[in-house]
Design an enzyme around this catalytic site. Structure first.
Site, PDB file in Angstrom:
ATOM      1  N   ASP A  46      90.167  21.109  37.816  1.00 56.63           N
ATOM      2  CA  ASP A  46      89.580  21.987  36.798  1.00 56.63           C
ATOM      3  C   ASP A  46      90.276  21.911  35.440  1.00 56.63           C
ATOM      4  OD1 ASP A  46      88.244  22.879  39.116  1.00 56.63           O
ATOM      5  OD2 ASP A  46      89.620  24.550  39.366  1.00 56.63           O
ATOM      6  N   GLU A 225      78.552  25.942  38.038  1.00 56.58           N
ATOM      7  CA  GLU A 225      79.766  26.562  37.534  1.00 56.58           C
ATOM      8  C   GLU A 225      80.369  25.713  36.418  1.00 56.58           C
ATOM      9  OE1 GLU A 225      82.370  26.725  40.906  1.00 56.58           O
ATOM     10  OE2 GLU A 225      82.731  24.570  40.937  1.00 56.58           O
TER      11      GLU A 225
END
Length: 639
Positions: A46, A225
Site C-alpha cells: 500500500d 478500494e
C-alpha cells in the site's frame, strides 16, 4: 513496461541516464525507469509517495517481517531516497507508542505537507460501523522522518458514509491550495475537504461534509478500494484498486474527471497481474519527477510463488489523448542499489559490489528470479573467470543446490575452451551445441537469449547474428537466472521480456462504437489467454483499426501468430506491417466465444527493430452483427 518493452534496454537505459543528469540539490542522480525486483527489502504494501525538497518519501503498510510474530500491523516504517535507487529506512514512525487509541491494526499511511508541518494520515482498528473506536487518523511532525505525534488524539473520520469504509485515505492539494482527502473501501469512495489546519473537515457549498465520488460501476473491474488522485493537463485522474486484494484479480484501474469532486468516468486497466512476472499488483502511489517530469507508479505485488507483498515502482506514460498506457511490470536489475533483494541463491558465495552481482568459483552456483517465462528475450552482461564457465539459465524449474540440480537450459561462456555453449540439465547435463569464440577472462560480454517455442538462439556481443541456434522442446517455461560452473563470475544489467507481445499498448481508432476497452475480468489466471488482457475494438465500420509496435528480434522469416477471441459479433481484419499487407483476411466470427491462435502470415523481415503492425477492419461475416475485433497477443515464431 518490463516484459514487453521491445528494445535493447541496456543501451536505452544508459542513454536515458545520460540525458537526464540533473543538478537540483537533493536529487543528484537522474530517476530510474524501474526499480529492479523490489526497491526496499522486507514485506510492505500500500505505498504512498511524496516529494519534499527533492527527496522521495514512501509510506507503506508494514507487514510482519521475517523473524517477527504478528507485530507488523501495529507500526509504520517509512523510506526516503534522493535517486529512487538507494533508500533510507525510518522505523516505527507511528505505532501504539504515539497513537493512544491504536488497538490492533494500522495500515495504508499517506503523506502530506503544509505550512512547515508534515502529516501522515492512516487507517487504524478496522471499524465496520459508526460509534466504534477507529477509522482514519492523522499524525504530525516538524520533519518528514518524524518523530510524529497524534494530531487530535482521536480518529479524524470514524463514521461510515455513502457505504465507504473509513480507510485507504489519500490527500490531494489542488492548484488553488485547497486540500482534499479521498478515501473508502468496501466498493465506495468519498472525498472530503480538509481545513487549513489539515486536521479537521470542511464543508461543501451545499453544506455536506462527505461527497460520494465512486467511479461509475459496470459490474466488471469496479472500484473496490485505495483511491489516489493526481492532476495533469487540467484532468483529475483517480486510480483505484479493483478485484480482491489477496489474489491475482487485484489490479489498478483509473478514471478521469474535469472536476475534483467528479463524476469520475472509468477509463480502463493501468496495472494487473502478469503470470510471467508478479501477482496481484495494486494499492498504488503516483508521483511526477521534479527534474525529468516523468511519472511513476509505486505499488505492491507478490512474487509468483509467495503470498507476501513487496514494493515496486515503474515509470508510466500517457497517450496523446491523455489516456494512460498500461504499465508492464519490469524484470530488470542493474544492482546499483547494492543488494540482490528478490533473488534466490542456490549454492555459492554471492555478493553485490560496484553495481555487479558477483560469485566466487563454485561447482554449480545459481541465483534465480521468481518468474515464469516461456517465450523470452533475456539479456545480461556476463563477466566470466579464467576457469570453468558462467552464463544464464532460463525455463528453470525444480531448482536445488548442485551443479545440475535443476531442470532447464543454460547458456555459458567457457574461457578455457574458447567457446560459447548451451545445454540442458535434469540433475545431469546434456550438451546441445557449442560455438568457438575468442573469450578473455574477467572481460564483460553482453549475452542475449531468444527462446521462442522450440527455437533457442544465443547471442554474444553481436546482437544481430546468433552464435548458437538450436531446436529443443524439452522445457517449455520457468524461471530465469544466472549460473557459474567452476568459475568466478560477475553479472549486470539483467533485462527479461516476454517475446509474446500482448496487445495492450495499442493505438486504437474507431469511427463509432467503443474506442478502447479491455476484455477479460482478471478473476483468475485464464490459461486460454496469454496471462493478461487483450484489447477489444468495438468497431462499427470498415477501416477502423488497431496498431501496435512490435520489436522484431532479428532479420529473418517469421510466422506471425495472433491470439484472438472469436465471437458472434466479430468482424474481419487484414494485417499490414509498415504499410504493406500480409496474409489473407482473417474472419473472427464464431457462433460461440472461443480463444484461438491464428497463423496469420509468414513474413521475411530485412532488418531487426520496431515495426508497425496494423489490424485494419476489413469487413464482417454475413452472419455477424458487428465488426468488432478482440486481440489478445502477437507472437513471432522463427521459420
Amino acid at each position: 513496461m518490463g516484459k514487453l518493452k521491445k528494445s535493447n534496454w541496456v543501451l536505452f537505459c544508459v542513454s536515458i541516464v545520460f540525458c537526464l543528469i540533473v543538478s537540483l540539490p537533493g536529487l543528484a542522480n537522474a530517476a530510474p525507469i524501474h526499480a529492479g525486483p523490489q526497491f526496499v527489502d522486507g514485506y510492505y504494501a500500500d505505498p504512498d509517495v511524496q516529494i519534499y525538497n527533492g527527496t522521495y518519501w514512501v509510506y507503506p503498510t508494514r507487514s510482519t517481517q521475517v523473524g517477527e510474530s504478528g507485530t507488523g500491523a501495529k507500526s509504520v516504517d517509512i523510506f526516503s531516497s534522493t535517486d529512487m535507487v538507494n533508500w533510507t529506512k525510518y522505523s516505527n514512525v507511528i505505532s501504539s507508542a504515539n497513537i493512544s487509541w491504536l488497538q490492533h491494526s494500522l495500515w495504508a499511511p499517506s503523506g502530506a505537507y503544509r505550512d512547515g508541518k508534515y502529516y501522515i494520515y492512516f487507517a487504524a482498528n478496522a471499524i465496520n460501523g459508526d460509534g466504534q473506536l477507529g477509522g482514519i487518523g492523522v499524525a504530525v511532525a516538524d520533519n518528514p522522518q518524524g518523530p510524529y505525534t497524534d494530531a487530535i488524539g482521536a480518529p479524524l473520520i470514524n463514521v461510515v458514509r455513502n457505504g465507504a469504509g473509513p480507510m485507504d485515505q489519500d490527500v490531494f492539494i489542488d492548484d488553488d491550495g485547497q486540500a482534499y482527502m479521498y478515501y473508502g473501501s468496501w466498493g465506495e469512495c468519498n472525498v472530503v475537504k480538509l481545513n487549513a489546519d489539515m486536521k479537521s473537515l470542511g464543508t461543501w457549498p451545499d453544506g455536506t461534509v462527505y461527497k460520494k465520488v465512486t467511479p461509475a460501476k459496470t459490474g466488471d473491474n469496479d472500484y473496490f478500494e485505495a483511491p489516489k488522485v493526481f492532476k495533469r493537463n487540467g484532468i483529475y485522474y483517480l486510480t483505484y484498486a479493483a478485484g480482491v486484494w489477496a489474489d491475482s484479480s487485484y489490479k489498478v484501474m483509473y478514471a478521469t474527471s474535469s472536476s475534483v469532486s467528479g463524476p469520475f468516468v472509468p477509463q480502463g486497466i493501468m496495472l494487473h497481474t502478469d503470470t510471467t512476472t508478479a501477482d496481484g499488483p495494486g494499492h498504488n502511489g503516483i508521483v511526477q519527477s521534479p527534474t525529468t517530469n516523468d511519472w511513476y507508479i509505486f505499488y505492491h505485488k507478490r512474487y509468483l510463488s509467495s503470498s507476501q507483498r513487496v514494493l515496486a515502482l515503474d515509470k508510466f506514460e500517457f497517450n496523446a489523448d491523455n489516456t494512460i498506457k498500461p504499465v508492464e511490470m519490469a524484470v530488470e536489475d542493474n544492482f546499483d542499489d547494492g543488494n540482490d533483494t528478490g533473488w534466490t541463491r542456490y549454492g555459492g558465495a554471492w555478493t553485490v559490489a560496484g553495481g555487479q552481482y558477483s560469485v566466487t568459483s563454485d561447482p554449480g552456483a545459481k541465483a534465480l528470479l521468481d518468474t515464469s517465462f516461456s517465450d523470452v528475450i533475456y539479456e545480461a552482461d556476463v563477466t566470466p573467470g579464467s576457469t570453468g564457465n558462467a552464463g544464464l539459465v532460463f525455463r528453470v524449474s525444480n531448482p536445488g543446490t548442485g551443479a545440475d540440480a535443476y531442470q532447464g537450459y543454460y547458456a555459458g561462456l567457457d574461457v578455457p575452451n574458447q567457446q560459447v555453449l548451451i545445454g540442458k540439465a535434469n540433475n545431469n547435463w546434456t550438451s546441445l551445441s557449442t560455438a568457438s569464440m575468442s573469450l578473455t577472462a574477467n572481460s564483460k560480454y553482453h549475452v542475449k537469449i531468444v527462446a521462442q517455442d522450440d527455437s533457442i538462439k544465443v547471442y554474444v556481443g553481436d546482437m544481430t547474428t546468433p552464435k548458437i541456434s538450436v531446436t529443443d522442446s524439452t522445457y517449455k517455461g520457468g524461471s530465469v537466472g544466472v549460473r557459474t560452473y567452476d568459475s568466478a563470475a560477475k553479472f549486470d544489467n539483467i533485462s527479461v521480456q516476454s517475446s509474446r507481445y500482448e496487445t495492450e499498448n495499442l493505438v486504437v481508432s474507431a469511427t463509432s462504437g467503443d474506442k478502447h476497452t479491455m476484455f477479460g475480468n482478471g478473476s483468475g489466471r485464464d490459461l486460454s489467454l496469454s496471462g493478461g488482457f487483450g484489447t477489444a475494438l468495438g468497431a462499427n465500420a470498415v477501416n477502423d483499426y488497431v496498431t501496435y509496435t512490435v520489436n522484431v528480434p532479428e532479420a529473418r522469416s517469421y510466422s506471425v501468430r495472433v491470439g484472438v477471441k472469436k465471437g458472434s459479433n466479430r468482424g474481419q481484419f487484414q494485417l499490414s506491417v509498415n504499410g504493406v499487407n500480409h496474409g489473407l483476411v482473417q474472419d473472427l466470427y464464431s457462433t460461440g466465444f472461443n480463444y484461438v491462435e491464428l497463423n496469420v502470415a509468414n513474413i521475411t523481415f530485412s532488418s531487426a527493430g520496431d515495426k508497425s503492425f496494423k489490424f485494419n477492419v476489413a469487413g464482417k461475416n454475413g452472419a455477424s452483427s458487428a465488426y468488432h475485433l478482440s486481440l489478445d497477443y502477437i507472437k513471432l515464431v522463427p521459420n
